[in-house]
Design a protein around this motif. Structure first.
Motif, PDB file in Angstrom:
ATOM      1  N   ASN A 331       0.842  -1.191   0.000  1.00  0.00           N
ATOM      2  CA  ASN A 331       0.000   0.000   0.000  1.00  0.00           C
ATOM      3  C   ASN A 331       0.879   1.243   0.000  1.00  0.00           C
ATOM      4  O   ASN A 331       1.945   1.270   0.613  1.00  0.00           O
ATOM      5  CB  ASN A 331      -0.876  -0.025   1.254  1.00  0.00           C
ATOM      6  N   GLN A 367       1.119   4.751 -10.500  1.00  0.00           N
ATOM      7  CA  GLN A 367      -0.020   3.856 -10.683  1.00  0.00           C
ATOM      8  C   GLN A 367       0.005   3.353 -12.122  1.00  0.00           C
ATOM      9  O   GLN A 367      -0.193   4.107 -13.067  1.00  0.00           O
ATOM     10  CB  GLN A 367      -1.326   4.591 -10.392  1.00  0.00           C
ATOM     11  N   ASP A 467      -3.257   1.877  -4.381  1.00  0.00           N
ATOM     12  CA  ASP A 467      -2.778   0.699  -5.100  1.00  0.00           C
ATOM     13  C   ASP A 467      -2.142   1.105  -6.422  1.00  0.00           C
ATOM     14  O   ASP A 467      -2.683   1.945  -7.153  1.00  0.00           O
ATOM     15  CB  ASP A 467      -3.966  -0.235  -5.366  1.00  0.00           C
ATOM     16  N   GLY A 470      -4.656   0.583  -9.328  1.00  0.00           N
ATOM     17  CA  GLY A 470      -5.999   1.070  -9.071  1.00  0.00           C
ATOM     18  C   GLY A 470      -6.594   1.818 -10.255  1.00  0.00           C
ATOM     19  O   GLY A 470      -5.953   2.070 -11.273  1.00  0.00           O
ATOM     20  N   TYR A 471      -7.873   2.165 -10.093  1.00  0.00           N
ATOM     21  CA  TYR A 471      -8.632   2.969 -11.052  1.00  0.00           C
ATOM     22  C   TYR A 471      -9.150   4.211 -10.330  1.00  0.00           C
ATOM     23  O   TYR A 471      -9.319   4.207  -9.102  1.00  0.00           O
ATOM     24  CB  TYR A 471      -9.813   2.176 -11.613  1.00  0.00           C
ATOM     25  N   ASP A 474     -11.877   3.750  -7.757  1.00  0.00           N
ATOM     26  CA  ASP A 474     -11.530   3.096  -6.491  1.00  0.00           C
ATOM     27  C   ASP A 474     -11.414   4.098  -5.353  1.00  0.00           C
ATOM     28  O   ASP A 474     -11.508   3.720  -4.176  1.00  0.00           O
ATOM     29  CB  ASP A 474     -10.203   2.336  -6.621  1.00  0.00           C
ATOM     30  N   TYR A 475     -11.193   5.374  -5.679  1.00  0.00           N
ATOM     31  CA  TYR A 475     -10.937   6.387  -4.661  1.00  0.00           C
ATOM     32  C   TYR A 475     -12.067   7.415  -4.592  1.00  0.00           C
ATOM     33  O   TYR A 475     -11.877   8.521  -4.099  1.00  0.00           O
ATOM     34  CB  TYR A 475      -9.587   7.055  -4.953  1.00  0.00           C
ATOM     35  N   ASP A 626     -12.600  -2.627 -16.124  1.00  0.00           N
ATOM     36  CA  ASP A 626     -12.220  -3.366 -14.928  1.00  0.00           C
ATOM     37  C   ASP A 626     -13.222  -4.502 -14.798  1.00  0.00           C
ATOM     38  O   ASP A 626     -14.422  -4.270 -14.660  1.00  0.00           O
ATOM     39  CB  ASP A 626     -12.277  -2.447 -13.708  1.00  0.00           C
TER      40      ASP A 626
END
Length: 748
Positions: A331, A367, A467, A470-471, A474-475, A626
């Motif tokens: 992380n 990322q 991450d 990630g995408y 995701d946040y 995704d």
């Protein structure tokens, strides 16, 4: 960085505490200099480059031209490059390979290390320290104008915190940038990482020696690892490695390391090695030690990565075995040592450091699935580097976005280059100095954006996993909340306005804002927060907002104009993303006679990623890039779906999207067939299409399938998508069920 400072024979800290300014010499005063630069005629090429660079930069800063000579004079003021000119050369000999000294007396300035590269480091450090010049990016210098250059008397010895410092960003082809920031190439490596496939290529060995390859389940895999308990495997590795070494005897480091997948061997003999050494990595160290014994004058590097990350018991790497220790799973919202989620990684680092002092740390700092997304991980960079130094890491490799631009790319590699040399440098000062110099009048806004993203992530750092795969969506509940995104966008608008009349700064700002714009557009597309959707759902029909299409076009044009065209590591380009967005919007808004009608799935679909079964095929929701989001999945099964249009209607076209994500064991259908019926019993074929896509690349794509046929009146539409069912032999998942994902089924 180990740093010893003497000024006029007195420790700097004593002088500073007494409030006394150190005595200085005038290198340049009122655009004139009494100095000459001395570089021996016998010096190596880098030392001569150092002399020329020193002359050139001083001239650009002050208009003073300092001549270059090749012989030290008995009188006069001189800048001497190289340790041959210094009285304390014996002390320099004790420095690390890249260490150097800056020594200033009343008449001479000595810039020297133990080799040409260190001499160049000394010159560049001197220039940055005393003229304010720096390289902000691989192609951009910052050179202030000044009539004077003053330099304090004394001497400073510099040594790096890591013996080798490598950044994997877009600086690889720019030697000036690497030399300025004391970065290095991996020019002593004959083979570098994931080399099983090169040393024992399956196309050459699999048919004749399948026993060399990993046994997984009941299959020997071509695209997996090697069977390391097999003596023939080890001898073949040694033989093929020897051939390569003979071709390049000058190379010191040779990676003999696992392929970039799991699929380690499950044969009984390999399992016995895992048991003996209490981890899978033990078998890999056992392999590396055998090879290292054959080549005692070389360094054999192997990975501690994924399934080999934990250190083994009952075996130690030989001194000429290098451990390449990787942080891919970790992380990034918190420093490693402060994050409970990284406790296993921290333990593994400590365990390896007790077994070996030959460790190469491979860290990941961008990322990779979405280069063009805000990725506020700056707060962890320094503490993580301090952690690696503390545990004896000798080689530090920071995996960035390679030749592609990523969020705040220039700032990130600038900061990392400084911290890899000196892990205790003042990171805040480095960041502030860079932003001020790189963005001009827009600097306050870029700093505000930088601070806000980090502050907003910090609010959720305990529960949020930042991450590297990630995408943006995701946040959505943390630092990319709609309100935050709108604020970032406003700040970037202000930054543009501040430098609107300066093309250089404007280009830099427009590139920096790409991350904000992409996150805004992608979340607007896939999540539709209030006030920031592409779609207007207020009327009887869903329509597409023109202002959002214009925003998408500006973003795409901006990416091309600023040279940041790849969204991810698979080279998914912004123009292709635009096409994907337009296709998705079309599918959402297209008239669909199947929308809301009854859908019966006649085959088994997967509940691993639940989306509501048959309803997912006509609920007006289109899949993302995704596979976790909005796709109906079939694992090892065909899809047969029947739509009841409730009455006979004229139809002429059926379309849907299928997901292609080979690295996630997701393949396109072999064939898609459409049939029609008026009674739900007797069907006629309306059309079909076979897949011709043979690309084995890992780029994730949403592929539209459209079957057009003669207009026919039917009530029932049956769609059959024939799956591969199992991963093919060439794939690392061979023998296992594969997925087929489908989204909205549109009947026109």
């Amino acid at each position: 960085m180990r740093l010893i400072v003497m000024i006029a024979g007195v420790l700097m800290i004593i002088i500073s505490s007494c409030g006394v300014s150190p005595e200085t010499v005038d290198l340049v005063r009122n655009n004139q200099s009494a100095y000459q630069i001395v570089v021996s005629v016998n010096s190596d090429s880098l030392s001569k480059v150092a002399g020329s660079e020193l002359q050139e930069i001083i001239q650009k800063v002050t208009d003073a031209t300092i001549p270059i000579n090749h012989q030290k004079q008995s009188t006069g003021k001189q800048i001497l490059i190289g340790k041959e000119w210094i009285d304390t050369s014996a002390r320099i000999d004790t420095l690390d390979e890249d260490g150097f000294i800056i020594q200033v007396t009343k008449n001479n300035i000595v810039l020297a290390g133990n080799n040409g590269k260190a001499n160049l480091y000394a010159v560049n450090t001197f220039l940055e320290k005393y003229t304010g010049c720096t390289m902000l990016s691989p192609t951009e210098y910052y050179i202030p104008q000044n009539k004077n250059i003053e330099v304090p008397l004394g001497e400073i010895f510099y040594e790096p915190d890591f013996n080798l410092r490598k950044l994997c960003f877009d600086n690889d082809e720019f030697h000036d940038y690497k030399n300025w920031n004391k970065l290095e190439d991996l020019d002593e490596w004959g083979l570098f990482v994931h080399t099983f496939q090169h040393l024992i290529p399956p196309e050459k060995y699999y048919d004749s020696h399948p026993e060399y390859f990993s046994l997984v389940g009941s299959h020997r895999l071509k695209d997996g690892q090697l069977c390391l308990s097999n003596p023939g495997t080890i001898q073949t590795l040694i033989a093929n490695l020897r051939e390569r070494m003979e071709e390049h005897p000058e190379m010191k480091y040779w990676s003999v390391s696992q392929n970039d997948c799991f699929n380690y061997c499950e044969c009984e003999e390999c399992k016995a090695l895992y048991e003996k050494y209490e981890t899978i990595s033990g078998a890999y160290i056992h392999m590396a030690n055998q090879i290292a014994q054959e080549f005692p004058d070389k360094v054999i590097s192997t990975l501690a990565y994924n399934f080999t990350r934990s250190a083994p018991k009952n075996i130690r790497p030989l001194p000429n075995v290098n451990i390449m220790f990787c942080s891919i799973e970790c992380n990034r919202s918190m420093p490693l040592e402060e994050d409970k989620r990284s406790a296993d990684f921290v333990k593994d680092m400590k365990d390896w450091s007790e077994l070996s002092d030959n460790i190469f740390a491979w860290d990941y700092v961008v990322q990779f699935k979405n280069y063009l997304t805000p990725f506020p991980n700056f707060n962890v960079l320094q503490k993580n580097l301090q952690f690696f130094k503390k545990h004896g890491v000798k080689i530090m490799f920071e995996q960035g976005s390679g030749h592609n631009w990523s969020d705040l790319n220039e700032l990130k590699q600038y900061l990392l280059s400084k911290l890899m040399w000196d892990v205790d440098a003042n990171a805040d000062s480095i960041i502030n100095d860079f932003i001020t110099k790189y963005y001009g009048e827009a600097a306050p806004y870029i700093k505000s954006y930088f601070e806000l993203t980090h502050q907003n992530l910090n609010k959720y750092k305990e529960e949020e996993r930042l991450d590297i795969y990630g995408y943006p969506a995701d946040y959505l509940d943390s630092y990319l909340q709609p309100g935050y995104l709108k604020e970032y966008k406003k700040i970037m608008d202000q930054a543009e306005e501040a430098v609107n009349n300066d093309s250089v700064y404007l280009k830099r700002v427009r590139r920096a804002r790409l991350a904000v714009d992409f996150a805004y557009l992608d979340i607007a597309l896939n999540k539709e927060p209030e006030g920031m959707s592409y779609l207007d759902r207020s009327g009887d029909e869903i329509t597409i907002r023109q202002d959002m299409l214009d925003y998408l076009d500006r973003y795409t044009e901006n990416s091309v104009a600023t040279g940041a065209v790849n969204i991810n590591e698979r080279l998914f380009k912004t123009k292709d993303y635009r096409t994907y967005v337009l296709n998705k919007l079309h599918r959402i808004t297209a008239p669909n006679k199947a929308k809301g009608k009854s859908v019966e799935i006649l085959t088994e679909y997967s509940e691993k990623y639940p989306v509501g079964g048959g309803k997912a095929l006509n609920d007006g929701v289109v899949g993302e890039l995704d596979f976790h989001q909005k796709w109906l999945g079939f694992e090892g099964h065909d899809m047969i779906a029947v739509v009841d249009l409730e009455k006979s209607q004229e139809v002429k076209q059926v379309s849907m999207n299928f997901l292609k994500a080979i690295n996630s064991w997701t393949f396109l259908p072999i064939e898609v067939e459409v049939e029609g019926s008026v009674d739900g019993v007797n069907y006629i074929q309306l059309g079909s299409v076979k897949t011709t896509d043979t690309d084995r690349g890992f780029l994730v794509q949403s592929i539209p399938y459209t079957i057009v046929f003669n207009t026919t009146s039917v009530r029932y539409i049956k769609v059959t998508a024939s799956s591969l069912k199992q991963c093919p032999q060439w794939h690392r998942g061979y023998g296992n069920p594969c997925f087929m994902f489908v989204d909205e089924l549109i009947v026109e």
